[in-house]
Design an enzyme around this catalytic site. Structure first.
Site, PDB file in Angstrom:
ATOM      1  N   CYS A   1      47.358  50.443  43.365  1.00 16.53           N
ATOM      2  CA  CYS A   1      48.660  49.793  43.559  1.00 16.53           C
ATOM      3  C   CYS A   1      49.751  50.533  42.775  1.00 16.53           C
ATOM      4  O   CYS A   1      50.118  51.628  43.144  1.00 16.53           O
ATOM      5  CB  CYS A   1      48.568  48.307  43.190  1.00 16.53           C
ATOM      6  SG  CYS A   1      49.926  47.324  43.848  1.00 16.53           S
TER       7      CYS A   1
ATOM      8  N   HIS B   1      44.024  46.717  46.703  1.00 18.31           N
ATOM      9  CA  HIS B   1      43.235  46.349  45.521  1.00 18.31           C
ATOM     10  C   HIS B   1      41.763  46.240  45.915  1.00 18.31           C
ATOM     11  O   HIS B   1      41.272  45.144  46.218  1.00 18.31           O
ATOM     12  CB  HIS B   1      43.717  45.010  44.955  1.00 18.31           C
ATOM     13  CG  HIS B   1      45.043  45.069  44.282  1.00 18.31           C
ATOM     14  ND1 HIS B   1      45.170  45.267  42.920  1.00 18.31           N
ATOM     15  CD2 HIS B   1      46.296  44.984  44.778  1.00 18.31           C
ATOM     16  CE1 HIS B   1      46.467  45.280  42.602  1.00 18.31           C
ATOM     17  NE2 HIS B   1      47.159  45.109  43.711  1.00 18.31           N
TER      18      HIS B   1
ATOM     19  N   GLU C   1      39.187  46.242  44.161  1.00 18.36           N
ATOM     20  CA  GLU C   1      38.351  45.481  43.216  1.00 18.36           C
ATOM     21  C   GLU C   1      38.091  44.054  43.673  1.00 18.36           C
ATOM     22  O   GLU C   1      37.076  43.432  43.306  1.00 18.36           O
ATOM     23  CB  GLU C   1      38.990  45.469  41.818  1.00 18.36           C
ATOM     24  CG  GLU C   1      40.319  44.772  41.712  1.00 18.36           C
ATOM     25  CD  GLU C   1      41.518  45.691  41.946  1.00 18.36           C
ATOM     26  OE1 GLU C   1      42.642  45.310  41.566  1.00 18.36           O
ATOM     27  OE2 GLU C   1      41.324  46.784  42.518  1.00 18.36           O
TER      28      GLU C   1
END
Length: 571
Positions: A399, A526, A528
Site C-alpha cells: 500500500c 493488502h 496479509e
C-alpha cells in the site's frame, strides 16, 4: 443453530479472540460448520477511522468492511470469509434502531434500550449466524460470539442484557456461555490468585448469565488446587474450569483446549452430533505447532513503520510473515523499526537511537514497509527503501510502502527531486502518487477504495505472477485513498521499474517489480488479510524465500512443491 457466547472478565485484552477462534477451530475439526461474530461496545459505526494505537490494526474484509482485528483471527483460524455485519458495534445497533424509528416502524411507541436495542441485537445475531462463510456456501451450524470489553463495563450492559434474554429464546441446549478470566500471580508472593475470577463470575451471574466454562488465563500453568478452588467458589464442576497459560505460539491454544476435554463437554452440553475425537484438521494444527517450536534456522525481517510501539498495529502483517516463515521451516525474527528514527533529524536529536535503528536495518535479511497514513515517518521509510534498492536487499512494499517505493525511484533514478504524493505535498510539480477520482474528502469513514478487487497481470515475466501459481489475475483486499499516477508510468518502466499488475480497466497500478534485483516488489493491495497458517500469502512468501536466498531455485521448480517440501529437498 448452536450459539457459544465468549465473555471476558478482570481485564480487557485477555485473549478472548484467540480463545473464541480456537474453540471454533476445534468444532470445525469435528466436521461442523462454524461462523463467528464480534461485538464491540464502542459507539463508532466501524473501526475504519481508528488510530492503530486505539484497538490495533483495522482488518479489512472481502466486502470492504473495516472491522476489529479479532475478525482476522477468526478468518485465519477457521479459514472462512466473514462480512462487515459479523462485526456488531453500539453505533451500528443504535443507527439501525434510530433509522427504524424515523421510518415509523415502532408505531409511535417510546423507543428504549429494553426492549428495542436488546431485540435488535438478538435479531442481528440470529440473522448473521445463518450467513454462509465457507466456500461450500452452506448454512453454519455453530455461531461463536465474542463480546468485547469486560463484564461490568457500562457500554456493554445492553449486550449482556440482550444475551440474558437470548439464552431463553435459544433454549439451554442451544446456548453456552464461556467466561475468560485472569488468574494473576503477584511477584511478591508467587501465589496464583483466584479472587479476581470469583468477583468477575459473581458480576456475570448478577447480570443474569451463568458461565458453562471458565477459561483461566495465566502466565504459568495453573496448579490443581487453584482449579478446585475456582470450581468451588464459582459453582461449576472442576471439568468446567479450563486453563490456558502463555504459550510459545497461538497455534498451541486449540491443542491445550482439546487436551482438557472440551470436545466431550460440548458434545454433551450442546447435544452435538460429533465423535469424541477430533479429525485430521486438529492433528495438522498439532503438527504445525510442534514444527513451530522445533524451528532452528532464523530469518530476520525489518518492519519499517510508524506504529511500532504496539505489535497489534501490524497484527496481520506479522501473521503473514509468520505463516510464510513457517512454510519454509524458518523461525521469524521480526525487528520493528520506527521509521522516524531513520531520519536525519533523529541523528541530530538522538544519535544513539538513529544508529541503533540503522544497525537493525543493515543486519536484516529482508525489509518490509507496510501501509499507513500521514506524512510523519515517510522520510525514514524512503531511506529504508533506498537502502533496499541500492544494496539489493529483498524488499516488499504494501500500500503506502509501494507508493513510497515509486516516490523514492522517481527522486533517485529519474532525478525528480521534488517527486511526492499529493497526500503529503498537494502542490508538488511531480505528483507520482495522486488521490483517486472517487475519493470524497468530506467524509472520512468508509470512503476509501475498500474490499476485494481484481488485479490483472500484464506480463508473463513477473516474479509475483509465478508465486501466485501463474494465474492471469488475483483477487486481494484493498484499503487506500491514493494511487500511482498512471500518466507517468512510462517514465518508470523505461528505467526498469515495471508495473506488472493493473486493475481490470488498466488505469490503476497494482503491482511493481524492479528489474535486476533479487526481490523488489510493491503491491497496492493488502495481501496479509488473506494469509492463512496453511496457505501463506505469495508476496510475503516471496520476501521470505528471497531473504533466505532460495527464491530463484523455488521459481525454477515452477512453484510446484509446497514451500516446506522444497526447503527440505534443498537442504
Amino acid at each position: 443453530m448452536k450459539y457459544i457466547l465468549v465473555t471476558g472478565g478482570v481485564i480487557s485484552g485477555i485473549g478472548k479472540g484467540i480463545i473464541a477462534s480456537s474453540i471454533g477451530t476445534i468444532l470445525k475439526s469435528c466436521g461442523l460448520r462454524v461462523t463467528a461474530i464480534k461485538i464491540d461496545p464502542y459507539i463508532n459505526i466501524d473501526a475504519g477511522t481508528f488510530s492503530p494505537y486505539e484497538h490495533g490494526e483495522v482488518f479489512v474484509l472481502n466486502d470492504g468492511g473495516e472491522v476489529d482485528l479479532d475478525l482476522g483471527n477468526y478468518e485465519r483460524f477457521l479459514d472462512i470469509n466473514l462480512y462487515k455485519d459479523n462485526n456488531i458495534t453500539t453505533g451500528k445497533i443504535y443507527q439501525h434502531v434510530i433509522n427504524k424509528e424515523r421510518h415509523g416502524d415502532y408505531l409511535g411507541k417510546t423507543v428504549q434500550v429494553v426492549p428495542h436495542i436488546t431485540d435488535a441485537v438478538q435479531e442481528w445475531v440470529m440473522n448473521q449466524a445463518k450467513v454462509p462463510v465457507d466456500d461450500d456456501r452452506r448454512e453454519p451450524q455453530i455461531c461463536v460470539i465474542e463480546l468485547g470489553g469486560t463484564i461490568g463495563d457500562i457500554e456493554g450492559m445492553p449486550f449482556v442484557e440482550a444475551f440474558r434474554q437470548f439464552q431463553f429464546k435459544a433454549k439451554r441446549e442451544n446456548f453456552c456461555n464461556i467466561h475468560v478470566s485472569l488468574v494473576p500471580q503477584p511477584n511478591a508472593t508467587g501465589e496464583q490468585k483466584t479472587k479476581p475470577t470469583q468477583n468477575s463470575v459473581r458480576a456475570l451471574r448478577g447480570l443474569g448469565l451463568s458461565p458453562d466454562l471458565i477459561v483461566c488465563r495465566s502466565a504459568k500453568p495453573i496448579e490443581m488446587a487453584v482449579k478446585e478452588k475456582i470450581s468451588m467458589f464459582c459453582h461449576v464442576e472442576p471439568e468446567q474450569v479450563i486453563f490456558i497459560h502463555d504459550v510459545s505460539s497461538t497455534y498451541r491454544v486449540p491443542i491445550l483446549l482439546e487436551e482438557q476435554g472440551i470436545i466431550k463437554y460440548f458434545k454433551q452440553r450442546l447435544n452435538l452430533p460429533i465423535d469424541d475425537q477430533p479429525s485430521d484438521l486438529l492433528m495438522r494444527w498439532k503438527k504445525m505447532a510442534d514444527r513451530y517450536e522445533r524451528l532452528l534456522k532464523v530469518c530476520s525481517i525489518a518492519l519499517v513503520g510508524k506504529y511500532t510501539k504496539l505489535s497489534d498495529c501490524y497484527a496481520s502483517v506479522f501473521k503473514a510473515l509468520e505463516h510464510s516463515a513457517l512454510a519454509i521451516n524458518h523461525k521469524l525474527d521480526l525487528m520493528y523499526i520506527d521509521s522516524t528514527e531513520l531520519e536525519r533529524s533523529t541523528e541530530v536529536e538522538n544519535s544513539v537511537k538513529y544508529h541503533q535503528a540503522w544497525q537493525k536495518l543493515c543486519k536484516a535479511d529482508g525489509i518490509l514497509v507496510p501501509g499507513g497514513f500521514g506524512i510523519r515517518g515517510t522520510e525514514g521509510k524512503l531511506q529504508a527503501i533506498s537502502w533496499a534498492r541500492t544494496k539489493k536487499k529483498p524488499f516488499l512494499g504494501v500500500c503506502l510502502g509501494m507508493q513510497l517505493a515509486v516516490v523514492e525511484f522517481a527522486r533517485n533514478c529519474l532525478n525528480w527531486k521534488d517527486a511526492n504524493s499529493t497526500e503529503f505535498d498537494p502542490d508538488t510539480k511531480n505528483p507520482v502518487v495522486i488521490d483517486m477520482p472517487e475519493h470524497n474528502p468530506g467524509d472520512m469513514g468508509g470512503t476509501m477504495r475498500l474490499g476485494k478487487r481484481r488485479t490483472v497481470f500484464k506480463t508473463q515475466n513477473s516474479v509475483l505472477r509465478k508465486l501466485y501459481g501463474d494465474e492471469m489475475f488475483v483477487e486481494e483486499r484493498h484499503r487506500h485513498r491514493y494511487e500511482v499516477n498512471p500518466e507517468l508510468t512510462h517514465c518508470f518502466e523505461e528505467k526498469g521499474l515495471k508495473f506488472v499488475g493493473h486493475d481490470t480497466e488498466g488505469n490503476r497500478m497494482e503491482i511493481i517489480e524492479l528489474e535486476n534485483h533479487p526481490y523488489f516488489v510493491g503491491v497496492q493491495f493488502h495481501p496479509e488479510f488473506s494469509s492463512r497458517p496453511m496457505k501463506p500469502s505469495p508476496p510475503y512468501l516471496g520476501l521470505l524465500l528471497a531473504a533466505t536466498g532460495t527464491l530463484n531455485a523455488y521459481l525454477q521448480r515452477g512453484c510446484k512443491l509446497s514451500p516446506s517440501d522444497f526447503i527440505e529437498q534443498e537442504s
